[in-house]
Write a protein that holds these residues in place. Structure first.
Motif, mmCIF file in Angstrom:
data_model
loop_
_atom_site.group_PDB
_atom_site.id
_atom_site.type_symbol
_atom_site.label_atom_id
_atom_site.label_comp_id
_atom_site.label_asym_id
_atom_site.label_seq_id
_atom_site.Cartn_x
_atom_site.Cartn_y
_atom_site.Cartn_z
ATOM 1 N N ILE A 268 67.879 -72.972 7.747
ATOM 2 C CA ILE A 268 68.812 -73.805 8.521
ATOM 3 C C ILE A 268 70.204 -73.709 7.912
ATOM 4 O O ILE A 268 71.205 -73.555 8.609
ATOM 5 C CB ILE A 268 68.334 -75.286 8.545
ATOM 6 C CG1 ILE A 268 67.051 -75.409 9.359
ATOM 7 C CG2 ILE A 268 69.423 -76.189 9.113
ATOM 8 C CD1 ILE A 268 66.413 -76.781 9.338
ATOM 9 N N LYS A 269 70.247 -73.758 6.596
ATOM 10 C CA LYS A 269 71.524 -73.728 5.906
ATOM 11 C C LYS A 269 72.254 -72.411 6.183
ATOM 12 O O LYS A 269 73.446 -72.398 6.496
ATOM 13 C CB LYS A 269 71.300 -73.890 4.407
ATOM 14 C CG LYS A 269 72.538 -74.292 3.661
ATOM 15 C CD LYS A 269 72.178 -74.846 2.292
ATOM 16 C CE LYS A 269 73.429 -75.392 1.606
ATOM 17 N NZ LYS A 269 73.106 -76.059 0.353
ATOM 18 N N SER A 270 71.513 -71.309 6.113
ATOM 19 C CA SER A 270 72.194 -70.025 6.294
ATOM 20 C C SER A 270 72.420 -69.690 7.764
ATOM 21 O O SER A 270 73.004 -68.675 8.092
ATOM 22 C CB SER A 270 71.409 -68.907 5.583
ATOM 23 O OG SER A 270 70.075 -68.945 5.974
ATOM 24 N N SER A 271 71.966 -70.564 8.666
ATOM 25 C CA SER A 271 72.212 -70.331 10.091
ATOM 26 C C SER A 271 73.600 -70.839 10.484
ATOM 27 O O SER A 271 73.972 -70.781 11.649
ATOM 28 C CB SER A 271 71.160 -71.047 10.933
ATOM 29 O OG SER A 271 71.438 -72.440 10.944
ATOM 30 N N LEU A 284 63.544 -80.166 13.539
ATOM 31 C CA LEU A 284 62.474 -79.243 13.176
ATOM 32 C C LEU A 284 61.255 -80.011 12.646
ATOM 33 O O LEU A 284 60.100 -79.671 12.945
ATOM 34 C CB LEU A 284 62.980 -78.237 12.132
ATOM 35 C CG LEU A 284 61.986 -77.168 11.677
ATOM 36 C CD1 LEU A 284 61.410 -76.386 12.866
ATOM 37 C CD2 LEU A 284 62.632 -76.221 10.672
ATOM 38 N N MET A 285 61.504 -81.073 11.887
ATOM 39 C CA MET A 285 60.393 -81.924 11.429
ATOM 40 C C MET A 285 59.644 -82.504 12.629
ATOM 41 O O MET A 285 58.411 -82.532 12.659
ATOM 42 C CB MET A 285 60.918 -83.088 10.573
ATOM 43 C CG MET A 285 61.375 -82.722 9.180
ATOM 44 S SD MET A 285 61.923 -84.247 8.335
ATOM 45 C CE MET A 285 62.515 -83.570 6.780
ATOM 46 N N LEU A 286 60.403 -82.973 13.592
ATOM 47 C CA LEU A 286 59.770 -83.594 14.766
ATOM 48 C C LEU A 286 58.965 -82.573 15.566
ATOM 49 O O LEU A 286 57.846 -82.853 16.008
ATOM 50 C CB LEU A 286 60.837 -84.248 15.655
ATOM 51 C CG LEU A 286 61.499 -85.505 15.065
ATOM 52 C CD1 LEU A 286 62.761 -85.865 15.832
ATOM 53 C CD2 LEU A 286 60.526 -86.687 15.051
ATOM 54 N N ARG A 287 59.533 -81.388 15.737
ATOM 55 C CA ARG A 287 58.796 -80.337 16.470
ATOM 56 C C ARG A 287 57.493 -79.994 15.768
ATOM 57 O O ARG A 287 56.443 -79.837 16.406
ATOM 58 C CB ARG A 287 59.636 -79.061 16.549
ATOM 59 C CG ARG A 287 60.706 -79.080 17.612
ATOM 60 C CD ARG A 287 61.430 -77.730 17.562
ATOM 61 N NE ARG A 287 62.784 -77.845 18.035
ATOM 62 C CZ ARG A 287 63.123 -77.773 19.322
ATOM 63 N NH1 ARG A 287 62.211 -77.566 20.245
ATOM 64 N NH2 ARG A 287 64.393 -77.902 19.681
ATOM 65 N N ARG A 385 69.189 -69.269 17.299
ATOM 66 C CA ARG A 385 69.361 -68.283 16.223
ATOM 67 C C ARG A 385 68.179 -68.333 15.254
ATOM 68 O O ARG A 385 67.789 -67.328 14.677
ATOM 69 C CB ARG A 385 70.670 -68.554 15.456
ATOM 70 C CG ARG A 385 71.935 -68.326 16.269
ATOM 71 C CD ARG A 385 73.147 -68.103 15.363
ATOM 72 N NE ARG A 385 73.577 -69.289 14.644
ATOM 73 C CZ ARG A 385 74.416 -70.203 15.140
ATOM 74 N NH1 ARG A 385 74.919 -70.066 16.355
ATOM 75 N NH2 ARG A 385 74.778 -71.245 14.417
ATOM 76 N N LEU A 386 67.625 -69.511 15.070
ATOM 77 C CA LEU A 386 66.530 -69.684 14.103
ATOM 78 C C LEU A 386 65.161 -69.342 14.676
ATOM 79 O O LEU A 386 64.190 -69.284 13.942
ATOM 80 C CB LEU A 386 66.470 -71.151 13.657
ATOM 81 C CG LEU A 386 67.456 -71.618 12.610
ATOM 82 C CD1 LEU A 386 67.389 -73.136 12.497
ATOM 83 C CD2 LEU A 386 67.143 -70.977 11.273
ATOM 84 N N ASP A 387 65.076 -69.170 15.969
ATOM 85 C CA ASP A 387 63.781 -69.072 16.653
ATOM 86 C C ASP A 387 62.889 -70.241 16.237
ATOM 87 O O ASP A 387 61.831 -70.106 15.623
ATOM 88 C CB ASP A 387 63.083 -67.737 16.345
ATOM 89 C CG ASP A 387 61.911 -67.508 17.301
ATOM 90 O OD1 ASP A 387 61.655 -68.401 18.150
ATOM 91 O OD2 ASP A 387 61.245 -66.467 17.174
ATOM 92 N N VAL A 388 63.349 -71.424 16.621
ATOM 93 C CA VAL A 388 62.801 -72.645 16.059
ATOM 94 C C VAL A 388 61.357 -72.920 16.526
ATOM 95 O O VAL A 388 60.571 -73.517 15.794
ATOM 96 C CB VAL A 388 63.758 -73.823 16.380
ATOM 97 C CG1 VAL A 388 63.504 -74.365 17.759
ATOM 98 C CG2 VAL A 388 63.703 -74.873 15.312
#
Ligand code: ATP
Ligand code: MG
Length: 412
Positions: A268-271, A284-287, A385-388
């Motif tokens: 996340i940081k490098s995104s 992301l935690m919730l997902r 971008r992260l493909d979350v």
């Protein structure tokens, strides 16, 4: 000599032994429930009581109108004390009284009353009620009669307003219960009556209280904790474990799922999420929680958010969090202030654990200034971008399961 309460020793009077058995008399909460719901409530509560005391004794739970009687074979007073203490944590209970269960005649009530008040100092009052009217005395007559006997035996003054001790007498169908004092319960609904949900459990003060409040509304909960591993130590996991073990007294059979979250945070940081990093990680935690909850048959997620408490908990940010998942997010603390929450954490006995030091995973990527008005479109850009979706799947697949049991000694 045995006493059924914490009466001070000394001043032992001469009276015949009680011809009865010690038991726990339970007063139920939410008495407004009617019909089929009441039946569900009572059955679930009886099951939960039996399960909670299983390590102590095998018991019979007898359901009467508005009360439960918990009996155990060859009960001694010390065992009944332990049963009452354990039972007072079971959700749905308003009072757990350690009572003498005696025959339905006046001399038996006299003996139990003398036994219970033996050695006590200060004023007292007798309060009788009859769930079954077939008894030789009315409640008022019984109050006066037993009150007179006690005053004669021990010389203490009767005081009807604010007495130091209240002796309660309840005439039931087959027997009479006599007790003094009791342990207050949390009230609410029996765990399991409202379904199942997943608590997002940090090591902080708020999420354990949120879990407590939703168990009290009848939800059975599982727990999900994100640690900063491999970039932090395991301390936050120990804390989450200790918290869940303490909270397990309210439901039993608790499960704690732990996800090593450090690498995802780094992504996340490098995104380039920058000021949105905190919200992006909460989404992301919730997902991840949603995927796990569905696997466990859970119908909601629970968090410790309180409106405005920290910068990530503004109305705009809460909206951005809700947007990440389909399951409802329950936030039982949303309208509470920190002082109230801390008070509740103290009563529930999680505060001390929450205050232990640890390295919260969230400090890993705290930006200098956090966004208070997160825009959902910006978040979706970052997540693309992260493909979350894939990331959440991987995280949910990486959970480790633990089973913290209330009363078990030792660390994780
Ligand atoms: P808490 O006291 O519960 O940690 P908080 O006031 O510190 O809450 P945040 O850190 O913003 O607030 O977290 C808000 C909520 O997000 C928490 O109550 C919890 O439900 C969830 N949460 C935060 N961090 C984690 C984590 N590491 N693991 C699981 N859930 C978390
Ligand atoms: Mg926190």
């Amino acid at each position: 000599m045995t006493t059924l309460d914490t009466a001070p020793a000394g001043a032992a009077g001469e009276h015949a032994p009680v011809d009865g058995e010690p038991c726990v008399l339970i007063k139920l909460g939410e008495v407004v429930l009617k019909g089929k719901n009441r039946e569900l409530f009572e059955r679930r509560l009886a099951d939960n009581v039996r399960a909670a005391v299983r390590p102590i004794a095998r018991v019979d739970v007898i359901r009467r109108h508005g009360v439960f009687i918990v009996r155990t074979k060859d009960a001694d007073v010390a065992t009944v004390d332990r049963l009452a203490a354990r039972i007072s944590d079971v959700m749905g209970i308003v009072w757990a009284h350690r009572a003498w269960r005696v025959g339905k005649d006046v001399p038996s009530v006299e003996r139990a009353a003398l036994e219970l008040m033996d050695g006590r100092t200060g004023s007292f009052a007798v309060r009788s009620r009859r769930r079954d009217k077939r008894f030789p005395m009315t409640s008022t007559e019984l109050d006066r009669h037993i009150g007179g006997q006690l005053a004669d035996a021990y010389g203490q003054p009767v005081r009807l307003k604010n007495p130091d001790h209240t002796l309660s007498i309840e005439v039931d169908r087959d027997e009479v219960f006599v007790y003094s004092g009791g342990l207050p319960g949390a009230g609410g609904l029996p765990v399991g009556m409202s379904g199942r949900a997943l608590v997002l459990m940090s090591g902080g003060i708020d999420s354990p209280v949120a879990a407590y409040r939703m168990m009290r509304r009848g939800l059975r909960v599982d727990y999900l904790h994100f640690s900063g591993m491999p970039f932090t130590g395991p301390e936050s996991i120990y804390k989450a474990y200790a918290l869940v073990r303490e909270l397990d007294k309210f439901q039993g059979g608790s499960r704690l799922f732990v996800v090593p979250f450090g690498k995802a945070q780094q992504q996340i940081k490098s995104s380039g999420a920058d000021r949105l990093a905190v919200i992006a990680q909460r989404r992301l935690m919730l997902r991840t929680g949603e995927l796990l909850a569905r696997r466990l048959g859970g119908g909601a997620l629970i968090t410790g958010d309180a409106l405005g408490q920290v910068s990530s908990q503004t109305l705009a940010n809460i909206t951005a969090l809700d947007d990440a998942v389909e399951l409802p997010i329950l936030r039982p603390l949303v309208g509470m202030d920190k002082i109230e929450i801390i008070e509740q954490a103290r009563r529930v006995r999680t505060l001390e654990i929450s205050e232990l030091p640890d390295e919260d995973c969230c400090t890993l990527l705290a930006p200098r200034r956090a966004e208070t008005r997160a825009k959902i479109d910006d978040l979706r850009q970052i997540e693309k971008r992260l493909d979350v979706g894939e990331l959440a799947e991987q995280l949910a697949a990486s959970v480790q399961e633990h089973r913290p049991v209330y009363g078990d000694a030792g660390a994780a």
